[in-house]
Design a protein around this motif. Structure first.
Motif: not given
Length: 142
Positions: A54, A64, A68-69
């Motif tokens: 990440t 990511w 969901c980000q």
């Protein structure tokens, strides 16, 4: 039931613009590294997702931690994790509002596929988009 007809797979690839690749790698010897570059070269935006790297960049894209980000529409979630972890990724894809999940070669989870289909997602299982692209003779998108 996962997509198996050539026409359905070609239509999915042709209507896709953004792919989130869960299990993307920054290691050139990993299949996901080459598949990501191939898909980018064909005109797709490929967003890498990998909690181990990440914040790094792979092929110019920020990596990511979780789907969901990402915060933008995802057409396909390309699942480059083992079958035992695929179900959790499918559940995240459903929650993120993805239109389809694509489980890579060797990745099979019938229960996860059923959950995705029940949520309205298209499902491809145990196939590689790079291989399908070539096999079906598809042109670049966009």
């Amino acid at each position: 039931m996962p997509l198996t007809r050539d026409e359905d797979i070609a239509e999915l690839l042709g209507s896709t613009r953004t792919i989130a690749m869960v299990g993307a790698s920054d290691n050139p010897s990993r299949a996901s590294f080459g598949v990501m570059k191939f898909l980018q070269d064909k005109g797709y935006r490929v967003i890498p997702v990998n909690n181990r790297i990440t914040g790094e960049h792979v092929h110019g894209e920020y990596v990511w931690r979780e789907l969901c980000q990402i915060g933008e529409p995802i057409d396909i979630v390309d699942i480059f994790v083992n079958s035992e972890n695929a179900g959790a990724v499918v559940d995240q894809a459903i929650a993120a509002g993805a239109k389809a999940v694509w489980m890579q070669l060797g990745v099979v989870d019938e229960g996860a596929a059923s959950r995705a289909e029940a949520a309205g997602l298209k499902v491809v299982m145990d196939r590689c988009p790079k291989i399908e692209f070539a096999r079906l003779g598809l042109a670049a998108v966009g």
